[in-house]
Design an enzyme around this catalytic site. Structure first.
Site, PDB file in Angstrom:
ATOM      1  CG  HIS A 166       7.874   0.184   1.144  1.00 29.17           C
ATOM      2  ND1 HIS A 166       7.439  -0.868   1.914  1.00 29.17           N
ATOM      3  CD2 HIS A 166       7.025   1.209   1.403  1.00 29.17           C
ATOM      4  CE1 HIS A 166       6.363  -0.500   2.604  1.00 29.17           C
ATOM      5  NE2 HIS A 166       6.089   0.759   2.316  1.00 29.17           N
ATOM      6  CB  CYS A 220       7.794   1.730   4.943  1.00 31.11           C
ATOM      7  SG  CYS A 220       6.368   1.601   6.019  1.00 31.11           S
ATOM      8  CE  LYS A 255       1.351   1.350  -1.284  1.00 33.68           C
ATOM      9  NZ  LYS A 255       1.410   2.262  -0.137  1.00 33.68           N
ATOM     10  CD  GLN A 301       4.120   4.926  -3.927  1.00 36.99           C
ATOM     11  OE1 GLN A 301       3.465   5.831  -4.451  1.00 36.99           O
ATOM     12  NE2 GLN A 301       3.816   4.435  -2.726  1.00 36.99           N
ATOM     13  CG  ASP A 339       7.747  -2.279  -4.748  1.00 35.83           C
ATOM     14  OD1 ASP A 339       6.558  -2.087  -5.098  1.00 35.83           O
ATOM     15  OD2 ASP A 339       8.187  -1.998  -3.622  1.00 35.83           O
TER      16      ASP A 339
HETATM   17  C1  LIG Z   1       7.362   1.295  -3.060  1.00 35.06           C
HETATM   18  C2  LIG Z   1       6.428   0.490  -2.210  1.00 35.06           C
HETATM   19  N1  LIG Z   1       6.569  -0.845  -2.149  1.00 35.06           N
HETATM   20  C3  LIG Z   1       5.747  -1.618  -1.430  1.00 35.06           C
HETATM   21  C4  LIG Z   1       4.745  -1.066  -0.695  1.00 35.06           C
HETATM   22  C5  LIG Z   1       3.878  -1.972   0.111  1.00 35.06           C
HETATM   23  O1  LIG Z   1       2.556  -1.972  -0.324  1.00 35.06           O
HETATM   24  P1  LIG Z   1       1.406  -2.546   0.649  1.00 35.06           P
HETATM   25  O2  LIG Z   1       1.622  -1.905   1.979  1.00 35.06           O
HETATM   26  O3  LIG Z   1       0.165  -2.123   0.003  1.00 35.06           O
HETATM   27  O4  LIG Z   1       1.570  -4.039   0.704  1.00 35.06           O
HETATM   28  C6  LIG Z   1       4.555   0.332  -0.727  1.00 35.06           C
HETATM   29  C7  LIG Z   1       3.488   1.010   0.024  1.00 35.06           C
HETATM   30  O5  LIG Z   1       3.399   1.063   1.211  1.00 35.06           O
HETATM   31  C8  LIG Z   1       5.421   1.110  -1.496  1.00 35.06           C
HETATM   32  O6  LIG Z   1       5.267   2.437  -1.546  1.00 35.06           O
END
Ligand SMILES: Cc1ncc(COP(=O)(O)O)c(C=O)c1O
Ligand SMILES: Cc1ncc(COP(=O)(O)O)c(C=O)c1O
Lengths: 135, 406, 406, 135
Positions: free
Chosen positions: C121, C364, C224, C201, C198
């Site tokens: 991401h 993203c 999430k 998910q 990370d």
């Molecule tokens: C795999 C992953 N990493 C990081 C993020 C970033 O999370 P957030 O936008 O809640 O900071 C997301 C979600 O958008 C994600 O799916």
């Protein structure tokens, strides 16, 4: 009004100011701060050849609980070594509910602090300083 | 509009709560204010009828969420009197100042100077000290007068052509004093410095006309302004935001990401990396709307009447000293005092047993305490929902502490 | 404990709402999950019976707030199987990764290397690119297999003695693939690199045993994982946190502040500058408790049954391709697909008209889209409260799009 | 099902692919991306001596709305200069509710997009690219 915390014994301990002041020639002098509330304690100790406390003095810039704790500590510390002070600390911890069991004198005075977590450190700060001074 | 204190009070559910069997006299608003139904309802509506991620979705919930989030930006902008696209949502007031220190700070050169004051909150000191370590900039400090105001007489002597930024509390969180913004801006112009105001303690007392103030950056906190936690605001002039690099990296703040390099989105998105604090932003939007609907002429007069009542009452108690302006001019309802022979924490704890919530200690302003060699103060901070019964309860408690603890 | 989908569903008020007259088939959980009553109630209880600032107050509301905030840390720690003092609350998952990139990143030397993957991401790419610009570190990228997994066969060849950190998605937000953590940790040990996952998910699908995984850093997002917005978590081993300098400066993260210099508080406070997101943290604590009370063996089986139903259904529609693992092993219920001749946004928009919420686009993860030359995908991401009627509605919509839009 | 957005006229415009492709020798070729959704449009134009569009072509990697918009644009652009294109854009903006008034043909086809804010940029992206190509 439910003025549970500042009971006579705590106030009396604080006002007694047992050991307040400085030593002329301390073996060690240690200052400890509590950054969250700003309390500051300096403990001077004069040790004998066996690492036992011969004389003790404290300067407290802090609240009544901290002053009362320093007074109680000074009243009971002479003649004790690091292990003996650790035992006293255990009593203080019992009083405020951080350890199991009944707190011995004079630390049972701190039982009313049990319910006020935010103030536990005030009671323990002089012990922290003394521990450093003995190590 | 006219000010009806009881009606205002009725909108804050916590004020009707019994805490350990007593109503709460909440006079710790400078730390965190309470929150009205309007804010609770706005957040709940989002959570239960429109919750989704923003900006990237085509479904209805995402559209609702995006609308609500961007409308919150519009409401905050209206509260500040600025265009919405100049409003950046951050995680808090501290996060907003850090954003400026990292991003705007990265444009500064070694030897550039930033001017603060001795009464700043740690959040407006430490980020600049960290910038000093990173980037070799220098910090200057405007002294504070005996009555707890930033001493602007000393300002000209502290300015230099290397001064790039003056960052000051709009209202002190210790003394309640409001800085003379016009004088600061005029002085800053003589050397081309930017001006940033830390509005954490000003924003809870009504709309602000930033255009009229002529400053460059403004920050404030949601939770001190009747909104939720986890949200703060940075406002800056468009041309400044435009020139600033991003602070955090992540989703939404990018133009195009390739493994080799990445381009940035325009402001404000450039500074809102990742999923923003959507619910908290919506709550803050509602809080700004709520504040805009209040009669602040009446509310401010009410607040100042309480300040007067408090100062009068304290003066009658032997051994009290007020640290801060003696008068009611150019100040907001934050009052610090000392009770000789009783530590501020013991005053505050005694007050708690009377059901009165205040703050005691250094108020995250250790340099100010050091400067005046104070162990701390007891701080009474008021909001429009407070009333004379709160001050009376407080005075009763202080008298009790004076009688029993020394 | 046994899994009762309808009962779970009943705890999410939004799922009973009519959106434009229709119930919502919410299959965009990977973007933001919905939130149960338990979380809404916990936050409301804080806001209406215990709202105050934390850590610094002696009054009852401050004690309540501090207890609730620190208990939330305990609940999050239990969810991750780690000691509470290793849990740092941040503004979000993205903010947590940026914290590591700024703080841990400042300990790295020019020429040190960080290893990511092509499916990350943006939030796990851009902070490291920014660190590269600041500090001269180098980035390496593990390729992705045709079925959307990080290609760990390529890992050994990409490691070097200069590799200090490997930072990977625990579960891909595009393909649902779970990385083989054991293999990554073993490889990292050969060169002494740290491993960060990370977990954005992964966390929404039940408790995680970080001690067993053997990684060094873990991050995830509140929103999430059925919690509020504006909150995220960084977990790191105590010795690492201890060695790391602060990221943001401000209240609460300091030891002592003087104008000349400032000392830092111990972790986790060192990394929680300013007033933390108290309400959001309390909500996330409730979300973690809620997740811990669920039968995840049953819930996971339920999720995987829906994945199978979805994949079977899509295969029957002419011109659909799934991007991601074909099987159910080592994957979570995130499924990306393409419908030949119809742009993903048009698929998603059509689905919206059937009351089905999904996400479409690059998610993203532009580098991943570039790598496979995709215009984007349509992504279906499930939670335990989804059921077969959601998948059926989705399949009906996809068939309609296939019929009318190409 | 309330399939309001993809009405026949929009789908027909997109499928017509009017002007899809490249010019052999364009005066200018401009690519524009929408970073949020990933749509990409490249517009080629051949200009006459007066800055009017003689030929136009587009390559769209994007959604149906973006394709329909590019088709509509290509169908109506020839003979117009920057000011004429700005007028056409105004029509598109009227259709999606960003400007007051009634949208002229063929842009009235986009009226169903009005209710879908998230998709407005899809319609406008080809105009952005063409504007750059004419400046
Ligand atoms: C795999 C992953 N990493 C990081 C993020 C970033 O999370 P957030 O936008 O809640 O900071 C997301 C979600 O958008 C994600 O799916
Ligand atoms: C003057 C001032 N500035 C900054 C802050 C920091 O705000 P926050 O802790 O909400 O980030 C505060 C409040 O603590 C404050 O009173």
């Amino acid at each position: 009004m439910s003025d549970q915390l500042y009971q006579d014994r705590i106030v009396a301990l604080a006002k007694a100011r047992t050991g307040a002041g400085k030593l002329a020639a301390p073996t060690k002098s240690v200052r400890r701060d509590n950054p969250l509330c700003g309390d500051r304690v300096t403990i001077d100790v004069l040790l004998d050849g066996q690492g036992r406390i011969a004389e003790i003095a404290h300067q407290v810039r802090g609240c009544l609980l901290c002053q009362a704790s320093a007074s109680a500590l000074a009243a009971a510390a002479v003649g004790r070594d690091a292990a003996g002070i650790a035992e006293m600390r255990h009593d203080a911890e019992r009083a405020i509910g951080r350890a199991e069991g009944n707190a011995a004198e004079p630390f049972s005075a701190f039982i009313p602090v049990k319910a006020h977590k935010a103030r536990h450190e005030c009671v323990l700060l002089p012990f922290e300083a003394l521990k450093d001074a003995l190590s | 509009m006219s000010f009806d204190g009881a009606a205002v009070r009725g909108q804050f559910p916590i004020l009707a709560e019994m805490i350990d069997g007593k109503p709460v006299h909440y006079l710790d608003n400078g730390a965190s204010a309470q929150t009205p139904d309007a804010v609770l309802d706005a957040v709940r509506t989002y959570e239960t009828t429109g919750r989704a991620n923003v900006l990237r979705g085509v479904h209805r919930l995402a559209e609702r969420a995006t609308d609500a989030y961007e409308n919150a930006r519009v409401d905050v902008a209206a509260f500040l009197g600025v265009p919405p696209l100049e409003v950046v949502f951050t995680g808090g007031c501290t996060a907003a100042i850090n954003l400026v220190a990292y991003s705007y700070g990265s444009l500064l050169k070694p030897g550039d100077r930033i001017l603060l004051s001795e009464l700043e909150h740690h959040s407006n000191i430490v980020p600049w000290q960290m910038l000093r370590s990173r980037a070799g900039i220098e910090l200057d400090m405007i002294p504070v007068t005996l009555d707890g105001r930033i001493d602007l007489d000393k300002l000209p002597g502290l300015l230099s052509p290397r001064t790039k930024l003056i960052s000051l509390a709009h209202v002190s969180n210790v003394t309640g004093a409001m800085v003379d913004v016009g004088a600061v801006v005029a002085a800053a112009r003589t050397v081309g410095a930017r001006v940033m105001l830390d509005g954490a303690q000003r924003a809870p007392h009504g709309p602000i006309d930033l255009a009229a103030l002529g400053v460059d950056f403004y920050v404030f906190a949601g939770h001190k302004s009747y909104g939720p936690n986890g949200i703060g605001v940075l406002w800056a002039k468009a041309e400044l935001l435009e020139a600033m690099p991003p602070f955090m990296g992540g989703g939404s703040m990018i133009g195009r990401v390739t493994l080799a390099e990445t381009t940035w989105a325009p402001p404000p998105r450039r500074f809102e990396a990742g999923t923003p604090p959507i619910g908290p932003a919506i709550g803050l939007g509602a809080a700004c709307k709520w504040m805009m609907a209040l009669d602040w002429t009446g509310a401010h007069a009410h607040e100042m009447t309480m300040v007067q009542q408090l100062m009068d009452g304290l003066q009658k108690i032997d051994g009290t000293r007020i640290f801060g302006p003696a008068g009611l001019q150019n100040r907001y309802p934050v009052v610090s005092f000392m009770l000789d022979g009783v530590h501020p924490h013991d005053v505050a704890q005694t007050l708690d047993s009377f059901g009165v919530a205040v703050r005691a200690g250094h108020h995250c302003a250790q340099p100010l305490m050091d400067r005046f060699d104070l162990d701390g103060t007891t701080r009474v901070s008021m909001a429009p929902y407070n009333d004379r019964t709160d001050i009376d309860a407080l005075l009763t408690g202080v008298r009790h502490a004076a009688r029993t603890l020394r």
